[in-house]
Design an enzyme around this catalytic site. Structure first.
Site, PDB file in Angstrom:
ATOM      1  N   LYS A 119       0.853  -1.186   0.000  1.00  0.00           N
ATOM      2  CA  LYS A 119       0.000   0.000   0.000  1.00  0.00           C
ATOM      3  C   LYS A 119       0.891   1.239   0.000  1.00  0.00           C
ATOM      4  O   LYS A 119       1.465   1.609   1.016  1.00  0.00           O
ATOM      5  CB  LYS A 119      -0.921   0.026   1.223  1.00  0.00           C
ATOM      6  CG  LYS A 119      -1.927   1.172   1.177  1.00  0.00           C
ATOM      7  CD  LYS A 119      -2.025   1.871   2.514  1.00  0.00           C
ATOM      8  CE  LYS A 119      -2.627   3.254   2.434  1.00  0.00           C
ATOM      9  NZ  LYS A 119      -1.943   4.215   1.545  1.00  0.00           N
ATOM     10  N   GLY A 164       5.867   5.171   8.668  1.00  0.00           N
ATOM     11  CA  GLY A 164       4.827   6.193   8.649  1.00  0.00           C
ATOM     12  C   GLY A 164       4.646   6.809  10.016  1.00  0.00           C
ATOM     13  O   GLY A 164       5.574   6.828  10.837  1.00  0.00           O
ATOM     14  N   SER A 165       3.455   7.272  10.286  1.00  0.00           N
ATOM     15  CA  SER A 165       3.201   8.007  11.527  1.00  0.00           C
ATOM     16  C   SER A 165       3.104   7.062  12.721  1.00  0.00           C
ATOM     17  O   SER A 165       2.720   5.892  12.590  1.00  0.00           O
ATOM     18  CB  SER A 165       1.903   8.813  11.420  1.00  0.00           C
ATOM     19  OG  SER A 165       0.773   7.967  11.492  1.00  0.00           O
ATOM     20  N   THR A 166       3.437   7.595  13.871  1.00  0.00           N
ATOM     21  CA  THR A 166       3.375   6.826  15.107  1.00  0.00           C
ATOM     22  C   THR A 166       1.949   6.376  15.389  1.00  0.00           C
ATOM     23  O   THR A 166       1.706   5.216  15.767  1.00  0.00           O
ATOM     24  CB  THR A 166       3.890   7.674  16.276  1.00  0.00           C
ATOM     25  OG1 THR A 166       5.220   8.120  15.977  1.00  0.00           O
ATOM     26  CG2 THR A 166       3.910   6.881  17.577  1.00  0.00           C
ATOM     27  N   GLY A 167       0.993   7.275  15.201  1.00  0.00           N
ATOM     28  CA  GLY A 167      -0.399   6.941  15.480  1.00  0.00           C
ATOM     29  C   GLY A 167      -0.903   5.799  14.616  1.00  0.00           C
ATOM     30  O   GLY A 167      -1.593   4.890  15.098  1.00  0.00           O
ATOM     31  N   GLU A 189       9.053   1.674  11.419  1.00  0.00           N
ATOM     32  CA  GLU A 189       9.808   2.896  11.725  1.00  0.00           C
ATOM     33  C   GLU A 189       8.826   4.045  11.654  1.00  0.00           C
ATOM     34  O   GLU A 189       8.076   4.180  10.682  1.00  0.00           O
ATOM     35  CB  GLU A 189      10.958   3.080  10.727  1.00  0.00           C
ATOM     36  CG  GLU A 189      11.928   4.178  11.113  1.00  0.00           C
ATOM     37  CD  GLU A 189      11.715   5.445  10.323  1.00  0.00           C
ATOM     38  OE1 GLU A 189      11.355   6.471  10.961  1.00  0.00           O
ATOM     39  OE2 GLU A 189      11.876   5.423   9.099  1.00  0.00           O
ATOM     40  N   CYS A 228      12.233  11.723   8.356  1.00  0.00           N
ATOM     41  CA  CYS A 228      12.056  11.306   9.744  1.00  0.00           C
ATOM     42  C   CYS A 228      13.327  11.537  10.550  1.00  0.00           C
ATOM     43  O   CYS A 228      13.289  11.581  11.777  1.00  0.00           O
ATOM     44  CB  CYS A 228      11.624   9.834   9.814  1.00  0.00           C
ATOM     45  SG  CYS A 228      12.528   8.775   8.703  1.00  0.00           S
ATOM     46  N   GLU A 266       6.658  16.410  17.157  1.00  0.00           N
ATOM     47  CA  GLU A 266       7.127  16.212  15.785  1.00  0.00           C
ATOM     48  C   GLU A 266       6.346  17.122  14.847  1.00  0.00           C
ATOM     49  O   GLU A 266       5.119  17.154  14.878  1.00  0.00           O
ATOM     50  CB  GLU A 266       6.949  14.751  15.364  1.00  0.00           C
ATOM     51  CG  GLU A 266       7.522  14.473  13.988  1.00  0.00           C
ATOM     52  CD  GLU A 266       7.318  13.035  13.542  1.00  0.00           C
ATOM     53  OE1 GLU A 266       8.201  12.510  12.850  1.00  0.00           O
ATOM     54  OE2 GLU A 266       6.269  12.448  13.884  1.00  0.00           O
TER      55      GLU A 266
END
Length: 543
Positions: free
Chosen positions: A212, A265-268, A293, A327, A425
């Site tokens: 994706k 991608g994003s932490t969330g 990561e 990042c 961030e």
């Protein structure tokens, strides 16, 4: 099956073209940029090697000129996800059984195509779709991705050569099997190389993957998928699924065949996926491997014996190259009072020289941020700093999205080390500095270590070796990639394997054999030449 042990020589890193004025590669790249700008393409999903058009489309635009449309992509949903799972599982058995040298040959060919006839196509597509300068695109979409392909092939042979001890009378062996299901690769917009590596690192180990891509980098990622097909990747091994996050992710996680998640991608989003996998753990045929990561709040920490000129260049490049959308980009800085004035004066002079505009104009050091969502998020932080009583915007702070998503390189001075832009961030061209008293060096090191939940990259500067040793030791857990007298960006495959700990990810080090090991399930085999035929033991001879 070949009756030979094949050797792959350790690769060298792909040379990086300079695109300096007068070079032939500069002209070739400019021509390819104009060729791509002059057309619009329709990007389908690629499932089982076949193009799939869903009829649900999204426009693909240039971030630094958002009225210019590069094409459109078809968006996938539950139906296409199931088609991709079926295609992957159908391809899995034959791909897993393929001799390793034949799998490896495909990716070695992909690397040669990428660094050869496909070089300008991939570079131009990344410049246009992700608004990268020629150099930033070259080191990413060409050099690093070619390195991933070549070095992963080499690492695989190193792994396979690892075999256990065999005492007299038995033969012990380790077989490095792929996982039993499919790997779900979720890739980011900011690095074409990461997008290409996340589905293919498992694939080179014999796995199949659902890929994706980020919606804002589908354009360049599609060319990578076509490159893999030209290199001979069999149908169904990697399935390309453009689409919105939940439309792809939710049905993928419902499949009992999920065996791994390879994520950047994003932490969330990563935490959401991990939690969803955990909640569904009973339905999977195997415990899925989770490799990710995520974010960073990367730092530069200067000692009073730092080389100020080197510090200036490192801070400028680390904070503002690719508009701070790495990042690993530096976004917070700790600098002693004794060198602050010199640093501020020199840094200001250099930042004011930065030119910003279209990626096609090679004079520009910066271009646009990726999209409206990113623009709005970053500028909220800048507005916050403008309005705050305990911070000053010393440089930049202006922005304009009328033609492209442009944000000036912004430098904030915070009185409070826990100011919002020192802790959160931002993922944009915003660097915040905190000036500390020289005699509070130790306390500020503690502050740097404990300020952020992330631990991705960090850099320290000093000409004093004792100070460097103290800084490196005290900040041991603060960054997975740590730089001494250098900027905290630009990790190179096989030189600085990349990944962070804490909330920055699982630290499985892309660009090393460690990452490939996550996509392998080892089978231990013991073969006894002359098995025992008496079940009793000598100790049983007397009471």
């Amino acid at each position: 099956m070949a009756n030979a042990f094949f050797e792959i020589r350790e690769p060298e890193n792909e040379p990086v073209y300079s695109y300096a004025p007068g070079t032939p590669e500069r002209e070739k790249l400019k021509k390819e940029i104009e060729r791509q700008k002059a057309q619009q393409i329709e990007i389908p999903a690629i499932i089982g090697g076949k193009e799939v058009k869903t009829g649900r489309t999204a426009d693909l635009v240039i971030p630094h000129n958002h009225d210019h449309k590069l094409g459109e992509t078809h968006l996938c949903g539950e139906k296409e996800v199931q088609m991709a799972i079926d295609a992957a599982m159908e391809a899995r058995e034959e791909w897993a059984k393929m001799d390793w040298q034949d799998r490896v040959a495909i990716f070695k060919k992909a690397a040669d195509l990428l660094s050869g006839s496909w070089r300008y196509k991939i570079n131009a597509s990344t410049m246009l779709a992700q608004s990268k300068t020629a150099y930033q695109s070259e080191i990413d979409a060409v050099a690093e991705l070619a390195d991933f392909f070549r070095f992963n092939a080499y690492y695989l042979t190193e792994i396979y050569q690892g075999q256990p001890d065999s005492p007299e009378g038995m033969w012990n062996r380790s077989e490095y099997r792929p996982l039993e299901g499919f790997v779900f690769a979720v890739t980011p917009f900011n690095f074409t190389s990461i997008a290409g590596n996340l589905p293919t690192a498992p694939a080179i180990c014999g796995n199949v993957a659902l890929w994706k891509p980020a919606t804002s980098s589908v354009y360049s990622n599609y060319f990578i998928m076509k490159l893999l097909q030209e290199a001979g990747l069999p149908d169904g091994v990697v399935n390309f699924l453009p689409g919105n996050g939940a439309d792809i992710g939710d049905p993928v996680l419902e499949s009992e065949h999920l065996s791994g998640l390879h994520f950047t991608g994003s932490t969330g989003t990563f935490q959401h996926l991990w939690k969803s996998i955990a909640e569904k753990i009973e339905k999977y045929n195997t415990y899925p491997r989770i490799v990710g990561e995520t974010g960073g709040k990367d730092f530069i920490f200067a000692h009073n014996e730092a080389d100020v000129d080197a510090l200036v260049v490192a801070a400028l490049r680390a904070a503002y190259e690719y508009q701070g959308q790495k990042c690993s980009a530096a976004s917070r800085m700790y600098i002693p009072e004794s060198i602050w004035n010199e640093f501020h004066e020199k840094f200001t002079a250099e930042v004011e020289k930065i030119k910003m505009g279209e990626a096609e104009d090679f004079r520009n050091f910066m271009t646009a941020v990726i999209d409206q969502k990113a623009f709005d998020s970053i500028t909220e932080y800048i507005d916050y700093a403008h309005d705050a009583d305990d911070a000053d915007v010393l440089l930049g702070g202006n922005y304009d999205d009328s033609e492209g998503f442009f944000i000036e390189p912004t430098f904030v001075l915070a009185e409070d080390p826990h100011f919002k832009t020192m802790e959160e961030e931002i993922f944009g061209p915003v660097l915040t500095a905190y000036v500390y008293e020289d005699d509070k060096f130790d306390e500020t090191l503690e502050l740097c270590d404990n300020t952020s939940p992330y631990a991705l990259t960090g850099a320290i500067f000093s000409q004093d070796r004792y100070a460097l040793n103290k800084m490196a030791d005290r900040l041991r857990q603060a960054a997975g990639n740590f730089y001494i007298n250098d900027k905290p960006t630009a990790a190179v495959v096989n030189q600085q394997p990349f990944g962070g700990a804490r909330k920055s990810g699982t630290n499985d080090k892309a660009g090393s054999a460690a990452n490939l090991m996550r996509w392998i399930s080892i089978r231990s085999l013991k073969e006894t030449q002359e098995p025992p035929k008496d079940w009793t033991y000598p100790f049983m001879g007397e009471e």
